[in-house]
Design a protein around this motif. Structure first.
Motif, short mmCIF file in Angstrom:
data_model
loop_
_atom_site.label_atom_id
_atom_site.label_comp_id
_atom_site.label_asym_id
_atom_site.label_seq_id
_atom_site.Cartn_x
_atom_site.Cartn_y
_atom_site.Cartn_z
N ALA A 66 -9.52 7.31 2.37
CA ALA A 66 -9.71 8.05 1.12
C ALA A 66 -8.77 9.24 1.04
CB ALA A 66 -11.17 8.50 1.00
N ALA A 67 -8.53 9.90 2.17
CA ALA A 67 -7.59 11.02 2.18
C ALA A 67 -6.18 10.55 1.84
CB ALA A 67 -7.61 11.72 3.54
N ASP A 68 -5.80 9.39 2.38
CA ASP A 68 -4.50 8.80 2.04
C ASP A 68 -4.42 8.53 0.55
OD1 ASP A 68 -3.73 8.69 4.74
OD2 ASP A 68 -4.50 6.65 4.98
N ALA A 69 -5.49 7.98 -0.01
CA ALA A 69 -5.49 7.61 -1.43
C ALA A 69 -5.24 8.84 -2.30
CB ALA A 69 -6.81 6.95 -1.80
N ARG A 70 -5.91 9.94 -1.99
CA ARG A 70 -5.73 11.15 -2.79
C ARG A 70 -4.32 11.71 -2.64
NH1 ARG A 70 -10.85 12.00 -0.71
NH2 ARG A 70 -10.07 13.51 0.81
N HIS B 14 1.65 9.46 -12.17
CA HIS B 14 1.71 8.61 -13.36
C HIS B 14 1.56 7.13 -13.02
CE1 HIS B 14 2.83 12.18 -15.51
NE2 HIS B 14 3.89 12.36 -14.74
N SER B 15 1.19 6.84 -11.79
CA SER B 15 1.07 5.45 -11.35
C SER B 15 -0.25 4.85 -11.80
CB SER B 15 1.17 5.37 -9.83
OG SER B 15 0.08 6.05 -9.22
N ARG B 16 -0.29 3.55 -11.81
CA ARG B 16 -1.55 2.84 -12.08
C ARG B 16 -2.57 3.18 -10.99
NH1 ARG B 16 -2.34 -2.21 -14.98
NH2 ARG B 16 -4.31 -3.23 -14.36
N PHE B 17 -2.07 3.36 -9.76
CA PHE B 17 -2.96 3.69 -8.65
C PHE B 17 -3.66 5.02 -8.89
CE2 PHE B 17 -3.75 5.73 -4.55
CZ PHE B 17 -4.53 4.77 -3.93
N ALA B 18 -2.91 6.03 -9.30
CA ALA B 18 -3.51 7.34 -9.56
C ALA B 18 -4.53 7.27 -10.69
CB ALA B 18 -2.42 8.35 -9.90
N ALA B 19 -4.23 6.48 -11.71
CA ALA B 19 -5.17 6.33 -12.83
C ALA B 19 -6.44 5.65 -12.36
CB ALA B 19 -4.52 5.55 -13.95
N LEU C 146 1.28 12.17 -5.14
CA LEU C 146 2.72 11.95 -5.08
C LEU C 146 3.22 11.10 -6.25
CD1 LEU C 146 3.15 11.22 -1.27
CD2 LEU C 146 3.93 13.27 -2.49
N ALA C 147 2.33 10.28 -6.79
CA ALA C 147 2.69 9.39 -7.91
C ALA C 147 1.65 9.53 -9.01
CB ALA C 147 2.77 7.95 -7.41
N ASP D 177 0.80 -1.23 0.00
CA ASP D 177 0.00 0.00 0.00
C ASP D 177 0.83 1.28 0.00
OD1 ASP D 177 0.88 -0.53 2.53
OD2 ASP D 177 -1.08 -0.42 3.49
N THR D 178 2.03 1.21 -0.61
CA THR D 178 2.81 2.43 -0.85
C THR D 178 3.18 2.44 -2.34
OG1 THR D 178 4.79 1.23 -0.09
CG2 THR D 178 3.74 2.74 1.47
N PRO D 179 2.20 2.69 -3.22
CA PRO D 179 2.49 2.65 -4.66
C PRO D 179 3.44 3.74 -5.12
CG PRO D 179 0.28 3.51 -4.26
CD PRO D 179 0.78 2.98 -2.94
N GLN D 180 3.74 4.70 -4.26
CA GLN D 180 4.68 5.76 -4.62
C GLN D 180 6.13 5.34 -4.44
OE1 GLN D 180 3.05 5.40 -1.77
NE2 GLN D 180 3.50 6.98 -0.26
N VAL D 181 6.38 4.14 -3.95
CA VAL D 181 7.75 3.69 -3.71
C VAL D 181 8.51 3.57 -5.03
CG1 VAL D 181 7.33 1.18 -3.85
CG2 VAL D 181 9.07 2.07 -2.30
N THR D 182 9.82 3.74 -4.96
CA THR D 182 10.66 3.73 -6.16
C THR D 182 11.78 2.70 -6.01
OG1 THR D 182 12.20 5.38 -5.27
CG2 THR D 182 10.26 6.21 -6.48
#
Length: 209
Positions: free
Chosen positions: A177-181, A189-194, A186-187, A99-104
């Motif tokens: 939901a606030a975390d999700a937004r 271009h991620s699949r999560f953001a899409a 932060l990411a 649950d940290t899709p912003q990780v690199t």
């Protein structure tokens, strides 16, 4: 080289990210969980590693990329399941959640040459990453999970064992939901953001009410 572990739940409606419902439906929450998991697995796949292991509660689906071993989670509390994940590693290992899709890949490329452990604190008081040069399941068993002090207790457990700890940047887990937004921002271009953008604006708009 390090073994990378991802502990995750199969993204099925009603079983994952239940704190997103409401404002999102169980199907939307599961879709967001799957997107976060896909982003995470793609990042792990792009990170140099000795081995990549998905420690899974459930069954793998078409979202699983090649190059991963799949190990079932054991029974018991989260501390036992995390401990068991490390128990299967003979050398250095770094464990993260789904649950940290912003990780690199840069964040996951760790070097234990001058430390014994890596600790990645989460904004909710937990931790998003834990790395051990010499995996010891006993370092996790008995740590109270899903509390505001989980991360502090876990880090103190490492220090009490005499380990040299290197901290990773603090990241935000996706629980609400606030975390999700915030994470999608932060990411972008991620699949999560899409996937989040595809959720009903009317549904998502109720998150702060």
């Amino acid at each position: 080289m390090t073994t990378l572990l991802v502990i995750a739940k199969e993204p099925r409606p009603g079983r994952v990210k239940t704190r997103l419902t409401p404002p999102y439906t169980p199907a939307e929450a599961a879709a967001l969980a799957e997107a976060a998991l896909v982003d995470t697995l793609r990042t792990v796949a792009a990170t140099p590693a000795h081995r990549r292991v998905l420690v899974l509660d459930g069954a793998p689906g078409p979202w699983l990329p090649p190059g991963f071993d799949v190990a079932p989670q054991c029974a018991g509390g989260l501390d036992e399941r995390l401990a068991n994940a490390f128990a299967g590693c003979a050398g250095p290992a770094l464990l993260i959640g789904m649950d940290t899709p912003q990780v690199t890949p840069e964040l996951l490329t760790v070097d234990f040459a001058d430390c014994d452990a890596y600790f990645g604190p989460a904004e909710d008081g937990g931790f998003w990453a834990l790395g051990l040069a010499r995996p010891d399941p006993g370092l996790l068993r008995g740590v109270p999970m899903s509390t505001p002090t989980t991360g502090a207790v876990q880090r103190e457990r490492l220090l009490a064992a005499g380990l040299r700890v290197r901290d990773l940047p603090r990241l935000r887990d996706v629980d609400t939901a606030a975390d999700a937004r915030a994470v999608a921002a932060l990411a972008p271009h991620s699949r999560f953001a899409a996937r989040l953008a595809c959720c009903s604006p009317a549904t998502g708009g109720r998150a702060d009410r």
